[in-house]
Write an enzyme that holds these catalytic residues in place. Structure first.
Site, PDB file in Angstrom:
ATOM      1  N   GLN A  97     -19.253 -37.265 -30.588  1.00 46.44           N
ATOM      2  CA  GLN A  97     -19.998 -37.672 -31.819  1.00 46.44           C
ATOM      3  C   GLN A  97     -19.181 -38.360 -32.940  1.00 46.44           C
ATOM      4  OE1 GLN A  97     -20.923 -32.811 -34.019  1.00 46.44           O
ATOM      5  NE2 GLN A  97     -20.540 -34.688 -35.421  1.00 46.44           N
TER       6      GLN A  97
ATOM      7  N   SER B 102     -16.045 -34.850 -25.221  1.00 50.60           N
ATOM      8  CA  SER B 102     -17.165 -33.712 -26.459  1.00 50.60           C
ATOM      9  C   SER B 102     -18.372 -33.196 -26.468  1.00 50.60           C
ATOM     10  CB  SER B 102     -16.552 -33.911 -28.255  1.00 50.60           C
ATOM     11  OG  SER B 102     -16.863 -33.053 -28.545  1.00 50.60           O
ATOM     12  N   LEU B 103     -19.021 -33.441 -26.841  1.00 45.69           N
ATOM     13  CA  LEU B 103     -20.718 -33.539 -26.450  1.00 45.69           C
ATOM     14  C   LEU B 103     -21.238 -34.895 -25.759  1.00 45.69           C
ATOM     15  CD1 LEU B 103     -23.155 -33.628 -27.647  1.00 45.69           C
ATOM     16  CD2 LEU B 103     -23.267 -35.276 -28.370  1.00 45.69           C
TER      17      LEU B 103
ATOM     18  N   ARG C 287     -25.490 -25.495 -30.276  1.00 44.06           N
ATOM     19  CA  ARG C 287     -23.886 -25.807 -30.642  1.00 44.06           C
ATOM     20  C   ARG C 287     -23.475 -26.369 -32.006  1.00 44.06           C
ATOM     21  NH1 ARG C 287     -20.827 -30.594 -28.997  1.00 44.06           N
ATOM     22  NH2 ARG C 287     -18.594 -29.714 -27.966  1.00 44.06           N
TER      23      ARG C 287
ATOM     24  N   HIS D 159     -12.958 -28.725 -31.749  1.00 44.61           N
ATOM     25  CA  HIS D 159     -11.769 -28.453 -30.542  1.00 44.61           C
ATOM     26  C   HIS D 159     -10.846 -27.880 -30.933  1.00 44.61           C
ATOM     27  CE1 HIS D 159     -14.371 -30.594 -28.162  1.00 44.61           C
ATOM     28  NE2 HIS D 159     -15.178 -31.659 -29.045  1.00 44.61           N
TER      29      HIS D 159
ATOM     30  N   GLN E 212     -14.265 -25.579 -24.069  1.00 43.97           N
ATOM     31  CA  GLN E 212     -13.774 -26.585 -24.671  1.00 43.97           C
ATOM     32  C   GLN E 212     -14.649 -26.390 -26.176  1.00 43.97           C
ATOM     33  OE1 GLN E 212     -17.430 -29.569 -26.244  1.00 43.97           O
ATOM     34  NE2 GLN E 212     -17.254 -31.000 -23.868  1.00 43.97           N
TER      35      GLN E 212
END
Length: 328
Positions: free
Chosen positions: A22, A101-102, A126, A211, A260
Site C-alpha cells: 500500500q 507487506s501486502l 485482511r 504491522h 506479518q
C-alpha cells in the site's frame, strides 16, 4: 498470457522481483500497458469475478481506492497482471521474490503458491479486519527519517511509557528510514521525540496502523481464514517480511503471513539477504517505483527497474535479458 510451466521458462541468476504494498496505488494505474497487453484486463476480470466487484473500475477512477479493503486487492491484481505480462514478453524467472507487506501476497501468487482468486479474497478480508481492529482516527503511522533503527526503537519505547498509548517500529525500509505505527497520541509523542534527536517525521495518509500490536486481534481472525486456503510452497523462493528469510515448509509460510500483520516489515534485512545471495538486479512488479527508489542507492544493486509503463517495461526486459546474457 504465458501458459508455459516454470520448468520451460529461462531463469535468471542475479535478478529478484520485488512487489510493492500500500502506498504505491495511483488513479489510472496500468492504463497504458492495458492498451497493449490484453492480459492486464483479463487478469483484472479474473480477480473481479472472484470478489464480485470491479477492481479495474476502482483502479481507474479512484473510487474507494483509498479504503484499505479495496486498495489491497487492486494492488495485488495489478502486480499479478504485470507478472503475467513479463512472462508473455519473454522475461526470465527471477532467482528470488520478495514483497513489501501486502506485496508478499503478490509474490506468493507469482510463485504459484496461491491462486489469484484465493489471494484477492484473502487480502480483501485482511483489509476489512485491519480497518475494524482500530477505529478511524485512533491509529496513525509516520515515517521517521535520519535516525538509526535503534534510535527509533528506543524513542518508541519511551513514547509508549507516557500514557498516550503504544507506538512501535513497523517498517524498517532503509538505513535512516523507519516507519512507526500505533495509537495516534503515542505516534505524535514519538514524532516530537524524533525531532528532538534531529530526525524528521512525515505523517502517512493511512487509515490503519499496520504491522504493530494493535493488529494482534485482526491476525487471530485472519489465521482462521488462511487455514482454509489452499497454500503451496512457492516454486520460486519468496523471502518473507517477518524473518527476512525463505520459509521451507507450509506451517512456517502461514505463520509468517499471520505474524506479518502485527510484526514489523524487515525490508532492510530482506535486501541484505538478496545482497548475500548475489542478486544485483531488482525488478519492481507493481504500480509505481517506491521499492526501486529505496534500492537504487544500495551498492550491490546495479539496477532497480519498475515496469508499470510501456517504456519502463521495455527497458527492464531488455536490461535483464542483457545482464543475464540472453541477448547481446
Amino acid at each position: 498470457m504465458s501458459t508455459l510451466p516454470f520448468s520451460q521458462i529461462a531463469k535468471a541468476t542475479q535478478t529478484a522481483f520485488v512487489f510493492p504494498g500500500q502506498g504505491s496505488q495511483k488513479i489510472g494505474m496500468l492504463s497504458e500497458l492495458a492498451e497493449r497487453f490484453p492480459s492486464i484486463l483479463e487478469t483484472f476480470k479474473e480477480a473481479s469475478d472472484a470478489l464480485g466487484f470491479d477492481l479495474w473500475q476502482i483502479a481507474q477512477t479512484g473510487d474507494k481506492l483509498d479504503q484499505t479493503e479495496f486498495t489491497q486487492p487492486v494492488l495485488l491484481t495489478a502486480s499479478t497482471a504485470l507478472w503475467r505480462v513479463w512472462l508473455e514478453g519473454g522475461g526470465l524467472l527471477p532467482t528470488y521474490m520478495a514483497g513489501h507487506s501486502l506485496g508478499e501476497y503478490s509474490a506468493l501468487v507469482a510463485a504459484e503458491a496461491l491462486s489469484l482468486a484465493d489471494a484477492v479474497k484473502l487480502v480483501h478480508l485482511r483489509g476489512q479486519l485491519m480497518q475494524k481492529a482500530v477505529p478511524q482516527g485512533q491509529g496513525a503511522m509516520a515515517a521517521i527519517l535520519g535516525l538509526s533503527d535503534d534510535q527509533v526503537i528506543v524513542l518508541c519505547q519511551s513514547a509508549s511509557e507516557v500514557g498516550a498509548g503504544k507506538v512501535e517500529a513497523a517498517n524498517f525500509n532503509a538505513q535512516g528510514q523507519v516507519v512507526i505505527a500505533g495509537d495516534t497520541e503515542a505516534v505524535e509523542v514519538a514524532i516530537s521525540k524524533a525531532k528532538e534527536l534531529s530526525g524528521k517525521a512525515i505523517v502517512l495518509p493511512v487509515s490503519v496502523p499496520s504491522h504493530c500490536s494493535l493488529m494482534k486481534a485482526a491476525s487471530e481472525q485472519f489465521a482462521e481464514a488462511l487455514a482454509k486456503v489452499d497454500l503451496q510452497l512457492p516454486k520460486i523462493a519468496v523471502i518473507n517480511n517477518v524473518s527476512a528469510n525463505v520459509a521451507n515448509d507450509l506451517d512456517s509460510l502461514k505463520q509468517a503471513l499471520v505474524h506479518q500483520l502485527y510484526q514489523p516489515v524487515q525490508w532492510t534485512r530482506t535486501l541484505t539477504y538478496l545482497e548475500q545471495n548475489d542478486v544485483h538486479y531488482l525488478v519492481e512488479c507493481g504500480a509505481g517505483n517506491v521499492l526501486s527508489n529505496l534500492a537504487k542507492r544500495l551498492p550491490f544493486v546495479n539496477k532497480a527497474l519498475p515496469i508499470d509503463t510501456v517504456s519502463r517495461f521495455e527497458d527492464a526486459l531488455h536490461t535483464i535479458l542483457t545482464a543475464e546474457g540472453k541477448i547481446a
